[in-house]
Scaffold this motif. Structure first.
Motif, PDB file in Angstrom:
ATOM      1  N   PHE A 141       0.815  -1.209   0.000  1.00  0.00           N
ATOM      2  CA  PHE A 141       0.000   0.000   0.000  1.00  0.00           C
ATOM      3  C   PHE A 141       0.855   1.268   0.000  1.00  0.00           C
ATOM      4  O   PHE A 141       0.640   2.180  -0.783  1.00  0.00           O
ATOM      5  CB  PHE A 141      -0.922  -0.011   1.218  1.00  0.00           C
ATOM      6  CG  PHE A 141      -1.603   1.298   1.453  1.00  0.00           C
ATOM      7  CD1 PHE A 141      -2.658   1.689   0.635  1.00  0.00           C
ATOM      8  CD2 PHE A 141      -1.200   2.148   2.463  1.00  0.00           C
ATOM      9  CE1 PHE A 141      -3.290   2.897   0.845  1.00  0.00           C
ATOM     10  CE2 PHE A 141      -1.833   3.361   2.674  1.00  0.00           C
ATOM     11  CZ  PHE A 141      -2.875   3.730   1.863  1.00  0.00           C
ATOM     12  N   GLY A 142       1.847   1.251   0.868  1.00  0.00           N
ATOM     13  CA  GLY A 142       2.667   2.451   1.012  1.00  0.00           C
ATOM     14  C   GLY A 142       3.272   2.911  -0.308  1.00  0.00           C
ATOM     15  O   GLY A 142       3.142   4.067  -0.693  1.00  0.00           O
ATOM     16  N   ALA A 143       3.887   1.977  -0.995  1.00  0.00           N
ATOM     17  CA  ALA A 143       4.552   2.319  -2.244  1.00  0.00           C
ATOM     18  C   ALA A 143       3.547   2.825  -3.274  1.00  0.00           C
ATOM     19  O   ALA A 143       3.785   3.812  -3.975  1.00  0.00           O
ATOM     20  CB  ALA A 143       5.295   1.105  -2.777  1.00  0.00           C
ATOM     21  N   ARG A 144       2.405   2.148  -3.324  1.00  0.00           N
ATOM     22  CA  ARG A 144       1.381   2.556  -4.296  1.00  0.00           C
ATOM     23  C   ARG A 144       0.859   3.935  -3.956  1.00  0.00           C
ATOM     24  O   ARG A 144       0.617   4.763  -4.838  1.00  0.00           O
ATOM     25  CB  ARG A 144       0.202   1.558  -4.286  1.00  0.00           C
ATOM     26  CG  ARG A 144       0.524   0.201  -4.853  1.00  0.00           C
ATOM     27  CD  ARG A 144       0.969   0.269  -6.295  1.00  0.00           C
ATOM     28  NE  ARG A 144      -0.050   0.672  -7.220  1.00  0.00           N
ATOM     29  CZ  ARG A 144      -0.727  -0.178  -7.986  1.00  0.00           C
ATOM     30  NH1 ARG A 144      -0.499  -1.452  -7.916  1.00  0.00           N
ATOM     31  NH2 ARG A 144      -1.619   0.259  -8.841  1.00  0.00           N
ATOM     32  N   MET A 145       0.655   4.135  -2.672  1.00  0.00           N
ATOM     33  CA  MET A 145       0.120   5.419  -2.247  1.00  0.00           C
ATOM     34  C   MET A 145       1.082   6.540  -2.625  1.00  0.00           C
ATOM     35  O   MET A 145       0.678   7.543  -3.197  1.00  0.00           O
ATOM     36  CB  MET A 145      -0.108   5.352  -0.736  1.00  0.00           C
ATOM     37  CG  MET A 145      -0.736   6.571  -0.123  1.00  0.00           C
ATOM     38  SD  MET A 145       0.407   7.908   0.083  1.00  0.00           S
ATOM     39  CE  MET A 145       1.537   7.240   1.275  1.00  0.00           C
TER      40      MET A 145
ATOM     41  N   LEU B 479       4.040   1.020   8.485  1.00  0.00           N
ATOM     42  CA  LEU B 479       3.197   0.382   7.486  1.00  0.00           C
ATOM     43  C   LEU B 479       3.769   0.579   6.088  1.00  0.00           C
ATOM     44  O   LEU B 479       3.731  -0.297   5.241  1.00  0.00           O
ATOM     45  CB  LEU B 479       1.800   0.996   7.575  1.00  0.00           C
ATOM     46  CG  LEU B 479       0.792   0.555   6.533  1.00  0.00           C
ATOM     47  CD1 LEU B 479       0.127  -0.711   7.005  1.00  0.00           C
ATOM     48  CD2 LEU B 479      -0.223   1.640   6.285  1.00  0.00           C
ATOM     49  N   LEU B 480       4.312   1.757   5.919  1.00  0.00           N
ATOM     50  CA  LEU B 480       4.886   2.087   4.626  1.00  0.00           C
ATOM     51  C   LEU B 480       5.983   1.105   4.250  1.00  0.00           C
ATOM     52  O   LEU B 480       6.037   0.578   3.158  1.00  0.00           O
ATOM     53  CB  LEU B 480       5.488   3.481   4.689  1.00  0.00           C
ATOM     54  CG  LEU B 480       4.793   4.595   3.956  1.00  0.00           C
ATOM     55  CD1 LEU B 480       5.632   5.841   4.061  1.00  0.00           C
ATOM     56  CD2 LEU B 480       4.541   4.259   2.525  1.00  0.00           C
ATOM     57  N   TYR B 481       6.841   0.913   5.167  1.00  0.00           N
ATOM     58  CA  TYR B 481       7.980   0.050   4.899  1.00  0.00           C
ATOM     59  C   TYR B 481       8.070  -0.953   6.014  1.00  0.00           C
ATOM     60  O   TYR B 481       8.530  -0.645   7.102  1.00  0.00           O
ATOM     61  CB  TYR B 481       9.252   0.871   4.820  1.00  0.00           C
ATOM     62  CG  TYR B 481       9.073   2.039   3.933  1.00  0.00           C
ATOM     63  CD1 TYR B 481       8.844   1.840   2.571  1.00  0.00           C
ATOM     64  CD2 TYR B 481       9.052   3.320   4.433  1.00  0.00           C
ATOM     65  CE1 TYR B 481       8.623   2.899   1.746  1.00  0.00           C
ATOM     66  CE2 TYR B 481       8.830   4.388   3.607  1.00  0.00           C
ATOM     67  CZ  TYR B 481       8.612   4.172   2.259  1.00  0.00           C
ATOM     68  OH  TYR B 481       8.394   5.227   1.443  1.00  0.00           O
ATOM     69  N   SER B 884      -2.737   5.128 -11.495  1.00  0.00           N
ATOM     70  CA  SER B 884      -1.835   4.509 -10.529  1.00  0.00           C
ATOM     71  C   SER B 884      -2.579   3.844  -9.377  1.00  0.00           C
ATOM     72  O   SER B 884      -1.970   3.295  -8.485  1.00  0.00           O
ATOM     73  CB  SER B 884      -0.879   5.573  -9.985  1.00  0.00           C
ATOM     74  OG  SER B 884      -1.594   6.494  -9.208  1.00  0.00           O
ATOM     75  N   PRO B 886      -4.594   0.983  -7.593  1.00  0.00           N
ATOM     76  CA  PRO B 886      -4.728  -0.455  -7.823  1.00  0.00           C
ATOM     77  C   PRO B 886      -6.177  -0.789  -8.203  1.00  0.00           C
ATOM     78  O   PRO B 886      -7.108  -0.207  -7.649  1.00  0.00           O
ATOM     79  CB  PRO B 886      -4.380  -1.083  -6.469  1.00  0.00           C
ATOM     80  CG  PRO B 886      -3.885  -0.001  -5.610  1.00  0.00           C
ATOM     81  CD  PRO B 886      -4.232   1.301  -6.211  1.00  0.00           C
ATOM     82  N   PHE B 929      -8.195   1.043  -1.425  1.00  0.00           N
ATOM     83  CA  PHE B 929      -7.036   1.910  -1.574  1.00  0.00           C
ATOM     84  C   PHE B 929      -7.327   3.295  -1.000  1.00  0.00           C
ATOM     85  O   PHE B 929      -6.494   3.891  -0.324  1.00  0.00           O
ATOM     86  CB  PHE B 929      -6.662   2.016  -3.050  1.00  0.00           C
ATOM     87  CG  PHE B 929      -5.389   2.755  -3.301  1.00  0.00           C
ATOM     88  CD1 PHE B 929      -4.179   2.269  -2.844  1.00  0.00           C
ATOM     89  CD2 PHE B 929      -5.392   3.946  -4.009  1.00  0.00           C
ATOM     90  CE1 PHE B 929      -3.002   2.950  -3.080  1.00  0.00           C
ATOM     91  CE2 PHE B 929      -4.216   4.642  -4.247  1.00  0.00           C
ATOM     92  CZ  PHE B 929      -3.026   4.138  -3.782  1.00  0.00           C
ATOM     93  N   ARG B 932      -8.245   2.809   3.110  1.00  0.00           N
ATOM     94  CA  ARG B 932      -7.355   2.146   4.030  1.00  0.00           C
ATOM     95  C   ARG B 932      -6.743   3.149   4.984  1.00  0.00           C
ATOM     96  O   ARG B 932      -6.194   4.159   4.587  1.00  0.00           O
ATOM     97  CB  ARG B 932      -6.244   1.469   3.228  1.00  0.00           C
ATOM     98  CG  ARG B 932      -5.206   0.918   4.137  1.00  0.00           C
ATOM     99  CD  ARG B 932      -4.452  -0.179   3.504  1.00  0.00           C
ATOM    100  NE  ARG B 932      -3.457  -0.639   4.445  1.00  0.00           N
ATOM    101  CZ  ARG B 932      -2.581  -1.573   4.146  1.00  0.00           C
ATOM    102  NH1 ARG B 932      -2.602  -2.138   2.972  1.00  0.00           N
ATOM    103  NH2 ARG B 932      -1.715  -1.948   5.035  1.00  0.00           N
TER     104      ARG B 932
END
Lengths: 207, 936
Positions: A141-145, B479-481, B884, B886, B929, B932
């Motif tokens: 999610f993070g990367a897509r966001m 969460l990001l990484y 972009s 999903p 998306f 979330r």
């Protein structure tokens, strides 16, 4: 080292003996085959090799080779750019035209190493499904966001993360008010205006 | 011209140099370069009004941005009213949002002054929607942006081809870009189809004379930075220096004379770096790219250090740290190199120390207790105190010397941007609402100490918001990484305590900005008991909390200040500034405003301030004050000028002034040596690029097309492609360019040949999101010979990035491997390799030889679904964002774009509604998306 036989290797015409690119085919086995009409045979794909330097001296050479090339869905013309950019203009124009007429796909490379690599790639990816170029599927999610938010001009990674972190979700970020956004470090009024415009603008012009 | 024009200039252009300039530019076509701050827009307004007042003119303004459009529109309307002409119709703006094709045609026919987006104008000119010979003239703003291949240059070329009579006047207030490269001014003049430049630096005799008649009273106040600020600054500079030397080391082939710490401070540094690196951008190592990006970040940090309050600054640093961690799955596991420097460590520690000191007790996290020894420091920016002092002085001065002049007596505070404005406003509102505690003292004496300006109140509010933000952010970045990160886990440990504590006071934290939060806090405060006086470290933070809450309670009494506060947060939009920027009604008004280019002039005129405080230095504004002062001799004004001594700010200011002066000097010199070639024949000495363009021009202009073949070769070009320079070059080669909205392909060369153009950057990104794959699929459906054009940039090196690692195994993620996959998947799609748009134009010509001409109507229809009307153009950015997301694929994106208005609407839709449009699975993905939570 003993080379394995058969279709698992790149077939190289004996004409190509001495071509420096051969020393760079390292990941895939290759062997000489005297009878093939192309310079290289990568599975079902025949390939011709042309150095632009040579082409300048013998412009007719390539046209003697092309007619003998067997028909196949994909026929490669691997062109090594070993002249300076200015002198590529004429040959490339002409070769592009030729490729269109003769059903050739022109691939440009700039070094013997790169050339070898292309041959390897054609051989090894021969039966690979093109999923990598069909767009990615699941990703984090993070990367897509981040990717999504940074589509707006001048918004960078840091901005994207601080924006969404501030509003809790992408939806929150999209519905955020300009003045609220302005409070986030890094979001100047221009950036805010760009973002607001991007999310508020209709998809279609004139609607 | 008609009568009003003669009187008009005197009203709005009181100074001698303005009048000179105006007369000169009216008389002849020229390029005007005026020093910043000397008021370019008023002159342009006068010029436009001159034509507006006459009535039957069709004048086009190109290159203006939104704000300039707004400003000019208002100014023209004002002029019209003042001059009392009935003919003036003001400025009409044509951009993407308004006006269909037919409406545009109608508008052009009626005439008037138009500001048109370049991309629209060029298509309108090509399709003859606008009748070029009828155009009275063109006014070009921001001429410094015009290069040979730019769309504006294309417009000028078409204009000069079809219209030899109309006037053409170009303006710029940015001399620096005119001085880079070889004979830049001469080149620029050629691009602009103009012969004479007219230079107006500050040291121009007339300018100097006009401005020195009456000088403004200026009080310069050097503010010292705090020790920690100075140390942070030194550390950042050290990081910059290291980064630059890193760049030098790894790119020894480049000419890096300009890459110094000094120039790194200047605004245009990014541009300089990119200009140097771009030609080799696809070849330089990943490391170099990263370092180049780091430099931008570091420069940003420098700026923030001086403008952000310490809490926001630290918060910003943390965000940077979190986002600079390597993305998961990346093989390049290294962080930005500067983060490893000792100096970086200094930056982070000091920044934190400015906010609070003491260390957290990590073990307490689980037990829910508060950490030990957290003490707020909340260092204030030194300028705040100075500002308060100055305001105090002003108040006294106003009392003792009541206004005698035409000035209104109000005070204007100018700063660099909106967020600084907000900060100053907040500070001024709250500076006397001192919290109960004795400023920043660590002994917890609750003591009222009013009447001394302090930002403590504000800072506490910020600190609280910070503590609320922190845990959420940690979660989010985790969460990001998902990969473990030292910094993150540390951060979370640090703030575990406060995080667990705060929720009891504040319902939803961090997500909402201060205004809402403030209200919530107030609610919570009622529940909180009185301040806890215990002096143990453990309760420090709790104590902080309640103390603040109490202070807050006191602070939010429904006072005048409170009401103003609401206003302040409610509206920050630029349009309404006069209504909302006021907030502090005492004897008079204090207005806080960001520097806004020529728009400031109007502000000064409307406000007629008696005191101006320049919170940050800005060379242009100083000039503007000079102009203001000289134009209104009857208005008393005193200027306070605040800057941090020995700071980057000071340095940047000085170097900006110097750079501008140098640029003008160079320009003056070049003008002197250039005039000869220009007066002889503007077309005599040309570089090949120009010659290329021009030979063809003359052919067209000479009517050659009539004699040669019956029909000139035609290429159908997708409207979106007009961003690139290729259409312009094709046109230059005597190819008829037909702009259409295409669904399939970018360029249609013949009924069989369809080309999709990809710059290297596009190529990489469209491989990534699968766009190219579908585009190829589509082209194959409708055309016999689909082609993908891989176009490199002019002046950039003509080769692909070498395989990342030529010795290793063959990955599928190299650009080359992807190309291989593409050609294997679509053997019929041929590749065109081109080193530049110039070469592409030639290749296109070659490919078109002996081919039938394409039919625009046919091409437009291809690829449209049944019942789909010929598509309106899609707006680029929303479309890209959509793509972009999903779940969105090239097939359902069209459904979304035709059924849903915009991203806001889409983000607020229910899952089942989205699913009804694009199917269950995709709908679910899209909904998820958007919704979330960033924290779970």
């Amino acid at each position: 080292q003993k080379l394995p036989r058969g279709s698992s290797s790149i077939l190289v015409s004996t004409r190509q003996k001495g071509n420096p690119l051969l020393t760079h085919i390292k990941n895939i086995p290759w062997e000489y085959a005297s009878s093939i009409p192309s310079d290289y045979l990568l599975g079902a794909t025949p390939a011709l090799f042309l150095s632009l330097k040579y082409h300048r001296l013998h412009p007719e050479y390539i046209y003697t080779r092309i007619p003998k090339l067997p028909q196949a869905p994909l026929r490669i013309l691997l062109v090594l750019v070993d002249v300076d950019t200015v002198s590529t203009t004429d040959p490339l124009r002409e070769l592009t035209k030729t490729s269109l007429i003769n059903n050739l796909t022109v691939i440009l490379c700039w070094s013997a190493q790169e050339a070898g690599r292309y041959l390897e790639a054609y051989k090894s990816l021969e039966k690979t499904a093109p999923t990598t170029i069909m767009g990615r599927k699941e990703e984090e999610f993070g990367a897509r966001m981040v990717e999504c938010v940074t589509k707006v001009r001048s918004v960078n990674r840091v901005d994207a993360v601080s924006l969404v972190a501030n509003f809790g979700s992408l939806r929150g970020a999209i519905n955020a008010k300009g003045e609220e956004m302005g409070l986030i470090a890094g979001w100047g009024e221009r950036k805010v205006a760009r973002w607001e415009r991007a999310v508020g603008e209709s998809f279609r012009v004139g609607k | 011209m008609s009568t009003p024009t003669s009187s008009q200039p005197k009203v709005s252009l009181p100074l001698a140099y303005q009048q000179d300039l105006f007369e000169e530019v009216c008389e002849q076509d020229q390029l005007v370069i005026l020093a910043r701050g000397l008021g370019l827009l008023p002159i342009i307004t006068s010029l436009l009004h001159k034509y507006d007042a006459v009535g039957n003119n069709l004048v086009l303004l190109i290159g203006a941005d939104d704000r300039e459009n707004g400003w000019l529109g208002e100014a023209l309307a004002e002029h019209a009213v003042r001059s009392g002409t009935t003919e003036a119709r003001g400025l009409k703006i044509i951009n993407t949002e308004v006006a269909s094709v037919s409406a545009r045609a109608e508008m052009y026919k009626q005439g008037g002054i138009f500001s048109v987006t370049s991309r629209i104008l060029v298509t309108d000119m090509l399709t003859d929607l606008i009748d070029c010979p009828k155009i009275s003239g063109l006014v070009v703003l921001h001429s410094e942006r015009i290069i040979a291949t730019s769309i504006e240059a294309f417009i000028l070329r078409i204009y000069r081809q079809k219209n030899k009579e109309g006037f053409l006047k170009a303006f710029s207030d940015n001399p620096e870009p005119f001085t880079t490269g070889f004979a830049p001014l001469a080149t620029m003049m050629r691009n602009l189809f103009l012969r004479s430049p007219s230079l107006w630096p500050r040291f121009h005799v007339t300018v100097a004379k006009s401005l020195e008649t009456k000088k403004a009273e200026v009080v310069e106040l050097e503010v010292a930075m705090t020790d920690s600020m100075r140390e942070i600054q030194t550390a950042v500079l050290e990081c910059i220096e290291t980064s630059i030397s890193e760049l030098r080391k790894s790119n020894s082939s480049l000419e890096l004379d300009d890459w110094t710490v000094d120039s790194a401070l200047h605004k245009s540094f990014d541009v300089i770096v990119r200009r140097q690196l771009d030609p080799v951008w696809h070849r330089i190592s990943w490391k170099t790219k990263q370092v180049a990006n780091d430099l931008t970040v570091l420069r940003r940090i420098l700026h923030c250090l001086l403008t952000y309050d310490c809490v926001t600054f630290y918060q910003y640093l943390e965000t940077i740290l979190a986002t600079h961690a390597p993305p998961p799955g990346s093989t390049r596991s290294s962080q930005s190199p500067w983060l490893f420097l000792d100096a970086a460590h200094t930056i982070f520690t000091l920044a934190k120390r400015r906010v609070y000191i003491g260390k957290a007790d990590l073990s307490k996290k689980a037990s829910g207790k508060v950490p030990h020894g957290l003490e707020p420091v909340l260092e204030e920016l030194p300028k705040w105190a100075m500002l308060a002092e100055v305001l105090d002085e002003i108040e006294k001065d106003r009392y003792f010397n009541p206004a005698l002049s035409q000035s209104s007596g109000s005070t204007l505070i100018m700063c660099s941007d909106e967020s600084t404005c907000r900060q100053i406003r907040e500070f001024l509102q709250t500076m006397h609402e001192t919290p109960l505690e004795d400023l920043i003292n660590q002994d917890d004496e609750l003591e009222e100490k009013p009447n001394r300006a302090s930002a403590a109140y504000m800072m506490r509010r910020k600190l609280r918001a910070y503590f609320a933000w922190k845990p959420d952010f940690s979660k989010f970045s985790a969460l990001l990484y998902t990969g473990e990160q030292k910094n993150q886990s540390q951060g979370q440990g640090n703030f575990g305590g406060p995080a667990n504590k705060i929720p009891s006071n504040e319902g939803s934290r961090g997500r909402a900005p201060p205004p809402n939060k403030r209200r919530r806090v107030r609610g919570g405060a009622a529940a909180a008991s009185g301040p806890n006086r215990q002096n143990t470290g453990a309760v420090q933070v709790t104590e902080e909390q309640s103390a603040q809450v109490a202070a807050l309670l006191a602070g939010v009494q429904p006072t005048e200040g409170e009401q103003n506060l609401k206003q302040e947060i409610g509206a920050d939009s630029f349009e309404n500034m006069e209504d909302y920027y006021e907030f502090y009604e005492m004897n008079d008004l204090i207005v806080v405003h960001p520097y806004d280019g020529d728009m400031d002039e109007r502000l000064l005129d409307e406000l007629r301030p008696r005191y101006v405080i320049m919170y940050e230095p800005d060379p242009a504004f100083i000039r503007r004050m000079e102009v203001y002062r000289s134009s209104h001799k009857d208005r008393e004004v005193r200027v306070y000028f605040l800057y941090y001594g020995k700071s980057v700010e000071e340095q940047r200011y000085l170097s900006a002034v110097r750079k501008e002066k140098d640029s003008f000097t160079k320009l003056v010199r070049e003008k002197g040596s250039m005039s000869v070639t220009l007066t002889l024949d503007a077309k005599a000495v040309e570089d090949p690029q120009e010659a290329f363009l021009r030979t063809v021009n003359t052919r067209i202009a000479g009517g050659g097309r009539m004699m040669a073949t019956a029909v000139p070769p035609r290429v159908i070009v997708d409207i979106r492609e007009f961003r690139s320079s290729l259409p312009s070059l094709l046109h230059g080669r005597n190819v008829e360019v037909v702009p259409c909205t295409l669904t399939v392909g970018d360029y249609i060369l013949s009924p069989d040949i369809c080309v999709e153009r990809k710059s290297i950057k596009d190529l990489i990104s469209s491989f990534k999101d699968g766009r190219l794959y579908t585009q190829c699929e589509n082209m194959l459906l409708y055309y016999k010979n689909p082609m993908v054009l891989i176009e490199f940039d002019q002046n950039k090196s003509f080769n692909l990035e070498p395989f990342a690692d030529l010795t290793g195994n063959i990955g599928q993620h190299d650009l080359q491997a992807k190309l291989v996959l593409l050609t294997i998947a679509f053997p019929k799609v041929k590749l065109i390799w081109s080193s530049s748009p110039y070469q592409t134009a030639e290749i296109f010509e070659e490919l078109k030889r002996n081919q039938k001409e394409p039919d625009p109507l046919e091409a437009v229809k291809l690829g449209l679904g049944p019942g789909e009307e010929i598509a309106g153009v899609y707006n680029q950015t929303p479309q890209e964002i959509l793509r972009s997301i999903p779940g969105i694929n090239p097939k359902n994106i069209k459904i979304i774009m035709s059924e849903v208005e915009n991203l806001v609407e889409l983000s607020n839709m229910e899952e089942r509604d989205i699913s009804a449009l694009i199917g269950k699975e995709a709908g679910k993905q899209v909904h998820k998306f958007f919704n979330r939570s960033a924290f779970s």
